[in-house]
Design an enzyme around this catalytic site. Structure first.
Site, mmCIF file in Angstrom:
data_model
loop_
_atom_site.group_PDB
_atom_site.id
_atom_site.type_symbol
_atom_site.label_atom_id
_atom_site.label_comp_id
_atom_site.label_asym_id
_atom_site.label_seq_id
_atom_site.Cartn_x
_atom_site.Cartn_y
_atom_site.Cartn_z
ATOM 1 N N SER A 275 0.933 -0.811 0.040
ATOM 2 C CA SER A 275 0.224 0.029 0.411
ATOM 3 C C SER A 275 1.034 1.414 0.298
ATOM 4 O O SER A 275 1.863 1.379 0.985
ATOM 5 C CB SER A 275 -0.633 -0.419 1.256
ATOM 6 O OG SER A 275 -2.087 1.326 1.682
ATOM 7 N N LYS A 281 -0.585 -3.909 4.925
ATOM 8 C CA LYS A 281 -1.840 -3.960 4.217
ATOM 9 C C LYS A 281 -0.891 -4.755 2.966
ATOM 10 O O LYS A 281 0.320 -4.583 2.662
ATOM 11 C CB LYS A 281 -1.998 -2.821 3.619
ATOM 12 C CG LYS A 281 -3.289 -2.225 3.860
ATOM 13 C CD LYS A 281 -4.177 -1.242 2.934
ATOM 14 C CE LYS A 281 -5.047 -1.965 1.971
ATOM 15 N NZ LYS A 281 -6.093 -1.000 0.994
ATOM 16 N N ASN A 283 -2.137 -6.314 0.278
ATOM 17 C CA ASN A 283 -3.766 -6.850 -1.274
ATOM 18 C C ASN A 283 -3.520 -7.378 -2.181
ATOM 19 O O ASN A 283 -2.133 -7.843 -2.151
ATOM 20 C CB ASN A 283 -2.968 -5.268 -2.102
ATOM 21 C CG ASN A 283 -4.029 -3.880 -0.856
ATOM 22 O OD1 ASN A 283 -4.544 -3.796 -0.211
ATOM 23 N ND2 ASN A 283 -3.131 -3.030 -1.304
ATOM 24 N N ARG A 314 -18.832 -8.100 -47.073
ATOM 25 C CA ARG A 314 -17.669 -7.663 -46.608
ATOM 26 C C ARG A 314 -18.146 -6.543 -46.026
ATOM 27 O O ARG A 314 -18.865 -5.473 -46.632
ATOM 28 C CB ARG A 314 -16.685 -7.157 -48.112
ATOM 29 C CG ARG A 314 -15.722 -5.669 -47.354
ATOM 30 C CD ARG A 314 -14.295 -7.301 -46.134
ATOM 31 N NE ARG A 314 -14.134 -7.948 -47.293
ATOM 32 C CZ ARG A 314 -12.983 -7.923 -48.802
ATOM 33 N NH1 ARG A 314 -12.657 -6.336 -48.624
ATOM 34 N NH2 ARG A 314 -13.571 -8.502 -49.471
#
Length: 409
Positions: A275, A281, A283, A314
């Protein structure tokens, strides 16, 4: 194709596969193969073919200029073919008239797209295979380790974590099996069509296509697929399903990795999942990438499906819209596959926390309900299911590998 926001959600390999230089190189491979095949069946002089083949080297061309000019031309093929003719003419004026003979802009672009897509699919299949291998190893290791099953985000009963891993692996195995079949059908040479270009080849068009298919290691289709996009879009749908299956695994891991649950964690290494503000943290960045892909892929697949009603022989706009969506789908697919392939082998499994969460729930329930629905012994039954499930998946993997070897050109 890269951007500051795309880079960390995909991989350098697939971004490289779809960069401007590589795509033009694939287009030049088409032009060289076309000349080689036409010389082989006597449509153009061998000397002309050799001049064209020798000039189909991307380093001889101003890639940036060709890309800029494609906006005015309405197709990347038009400025490339113009430049190829001019360059061939510098060495062999007579050969310049045989460049792109009997071909169309869509022929060279679709075939080049098939070539670069094959490279991207190889990357995707390899990483999904690594994810499957890791999941089946986890399934065997944790076949009898109890964990709460959760339905509607609430505790439901007891299964084993091994069974959960086998259930995660199953749609990936099936997805690889379907992807292999879809790939065989979709990765085809494009040449000719109702515009009459095959008529220039005096009945030798099918032989030219067969030679090109062998040369480029692509399928020789029964007919041109300029506006018959079903096989191609089916391949896109299979990629969308695979991304969704990877996203389901990522969502479960992210939920089981929440601090309050604490049963799983992605591998820990310096610089991973940190973080910018909170040093404590961790993550789940692999889950983040896979979930982002699962958000983006459905829109890409929907765009491919929406582009299928193409005008006559086409398309005006729909084919071009399809082309623009395709690289993004493959980038999301490989980003998701790579993220799970990197996270799953080192997935941190806290079986003690799984048991603690189970015991905490049992403690607040009436004894009869606790024993009926949340007895740890239920994991033993789940272990039997896990072993049977893993055996079936091993057989499917073996069958897919056998089919792949048979399909190899």
């Amino acid at each position: 194709m890269s951007s500051i926001f795309e880079g960390f959600l995909s991989t350098s390999e697939v971004l490289e596969a779809f960069n401007e230089r590589n795509f033009l190189e694939a287009m030049l491979r088409f032009e060289a193969s076309l000349a080689r095949a036409q010389a082989r069946v006597g449509l153009i002089p061998e000397a002309a073919a050799q001049s064209i083949i020798g000039t189909c080297k991307v380093e001889l061309f101003d890639v940036a200029k060709i890309v800029r000019e494609s906006g005015r031309a309405g197709s990347i093929a038009i400025p490339l073919v113009k430049s190829l003719k001019e360059t061939v003419g510098l060495f062999n004026k007579e050969a310049a008239g045989f460049v792109h003979f009997g071909s169309t802009s869509q022929d060279v672009i679709d075939t080049a797209l098939a070539l670069v897509t094959r490279n991207a699919l190889d990357l995707i299949e390899a990483d999904v295979g690594k994810a499957v291998t890791a999941l089946l190893a986890l399934a065997r290791r944790h076949a009898a380790d109890p964990v709460l099953a959760r339905t509607l985000m609430q505790p439901a009963s007891v299964i084993s974590f091994g069974l959960k891993c086998a259930d995660w692996a199953a749609p990936l195995v099936r997805g690889l099996q379907r992807l292999q079949l879809s790939k065989e059908n979709a990765l085809s040479v494009q040449l000719g069509g109702a515009v009459g270009t095959l008529a220039q080849m005096k009945g030798k068009g099918p032989a030219v296509i067969a030679h090109m298919a062998a040369d480029l290691k692509l399928r020789a289709p029964a007919s041109t697929w300029h506006t018959q996009r079903d096989e191609w879009v089916a391949l896109g749908c299979e990629l969308g399903l695979l991304v969704g299956s990877l996203g389901k695994i990522a969502k479960d891991i992210a939920l089981m990795g929440q601090y309050e649950v604490g049963e799983l964690a992605e591998p820990s290494e310096p610089g991973r999942g940190g973080s910018s503000a909170m040093p404590h943290k961790r993550n789940p960045v692999a889950c983040m990438v896979a979930l982002a892909a699962a958000q983006r892929a459905p829109q890409r697949v929907a765009a491919l499906l929406a582009a299928m009603p193409q005008e006559h022989e086409r398309a005006l706009g729909n084919w071009q819209a399809e082309l623009a969506e395709w690289p993004g789908l493959l980038m999301s697919a490989h980003g998701s596959a790579r993220a799970m392939a990197q996270a799953l082998p080192g997935l941190q499994v806290d079986t003690q926390r799984m048991r603690a969460n189970l015991d905490a729930l049992r403690a607040v329930l009436p004894l009869a309900a606790a024993d009926e629905w949340f007895s740890p012994d239920l994991a033993q039954h789940a272990a039997e299911l896990t072993r049977a499930h893993v055996k079936t998946l091993d057989e499917l993997i073996q069958q897919t590998e056998t089919n792949k070897r048979k399909a190899m050109p």
